[in-house]
Design a protein around this motif. Structure first.
Motif, PDB file in Angstrom:
ATOM      1  N   GLU A 143       0.827  -1.210   0.000  1.00  0.00           N
ATOM      2  CA  GLU A 143       0.000   0.000   0.000  1.00  0.00           C
ATOM      3  C   GLU A 143       0.862   1.261   0.000  1.00  0.00           C
ATOM      4  O   GLU A 143       0.632   2.167  -0.757  1.00  0.00           O
ATOM      5  N   TYR A 168      -6.613   9.446  -0.979  1.00  0.00           N
ATOM      6  CA  TYR A 168      -7.858   9.151  -0.261  1.00  0.00           C
ATOM      7  C   TYR A 168      -8.443   7.814  -0.737  1.00  0.00           C
ATOM      8  O   TYR A 168      -8.817   6.970   0.073  1.00  0.00           O
ATOM      9  N   PHE A 169      -8.494   7.627  -2.058  1.00  0.00           N
ATOM     10  CA  PHE A 169      -9.002   6.359  -2.607  1.00  0.00           C
ATOM     11  C   PHE A 169      -8.182   5.171  -2.100  1.00  0.00           C
ATOM     12  O   PHE A 169      -8.722   4.134  -1.743  1.00  0.00           O
ATOM     13  N   ILE A 203      -6.171   4.998   0.674  1.00  0.00           N
ATOM     14  CA  ILE A 203      -6.312   4.829   2.122  1.00  0.00           C
ATOM     15  C   ILE A 203      -7.664   4.210   2.482  1.00  0.00           C
ATOM     16  O   ILE A 203      -7.756   3.359   3.354  1.00  0.00           O
ATOM     17  N   GLU A 204      -8.709   4.644   1.782  1.00  0.00           N
ATOM     18  CA  GLU A 204     -10.053   4.129   2.059  1.00  0.00           C
ATOM     19  C   GLU A 204     -10.315   2.786   1.364  1.00  0.00           C
ATOM     20  O   GLU A 204     -11.424   2.268   1.433  1.00  0.00           O
ATOM     21  N   ASN A 205      -9.294   2.273   0.681  1.00  0.00           N
ATOM     22  CA  ASN A 205      -9.436   1.000  -0.041  1.00  0.00           C
ATOM     23  C   ASN A 205     -10.572   1.012  -1.058  1.00  0.00           C
ATOM     24  O   ASN A 205     -11.310   0.034  -1.200  1.00  0.00           O
ATOM     25  N   ILE A 206     -10.726   2.125  -1.734  1.00  0.00           N
ATOM     26  CA  ILE A 206     -11.806   2.263  -2.713  1.00  0.00           C
ATOM     27  C   ILE A 206     -11.331   1.738  -4.061  1.00  0.00           C
ATOM     28  O   ILE A 206     -10.339   2.226  -4.595  1.00  0.00           O
ATOM     29  N   ILE A 215     -16.097   3.765  -7.121  1.00  0.00           N
ATOM     30  CA  ILE A 215     -16.895   4.703  -6.335  1.00  0.00           C
ATOM     31  C   ILE A 215     -17.925   5.387  -7.228  1.00  0.00           C
ATOM     32  O   ILE A 215     -17.620   5.794  -8.343  1.00  0.00           O
TER      33      ILE A 215
END
Length: 86
Positions: free
Chosen positions: A4, A27-28, A30-33, A36
């Protein structure tokens, strides 16, 4: 995992991305997106910047092959697919 961190660093060091694009992409990550369904307005609220800035950043992320945009039309949100490592 250790994997990561490398992805985030790669984004941070990419000279073709603006600061906002980097912020969105991190952000994507870190948020595991991985995909979306979100409006430009929602993104502009999350990142506290103008619609124009968000539109430009999403376009930039698409051009640099970080995301794919799926247009749905009829007033529906676009879906953004966050690409993994090639």
């Amino acid at each position: 995992g250790g994997c990561e961190m490398k992805k985030e660093i790669k984004v941070m060091q990419d000279k073709n991305l603006s600061a906002t694009s980097k912020l969105i992409m991190i952000y994507f990550i870190i948020e595991n997106i991985d995909s979306i369904d979100i409006s430009i307005d929602e993104l502009s609220n999350i990142f506290a910047c103008s619609r124009k800035t968000i539109i430009n950043s999403m376009k930039e992320l698409e051009e640099e092959k970080y995301i794919n945009k799926i247009k749905r039309g009829q007033g529906k949100n676009n879906i953004y697919i966050v690409k993994g490592e090639e």
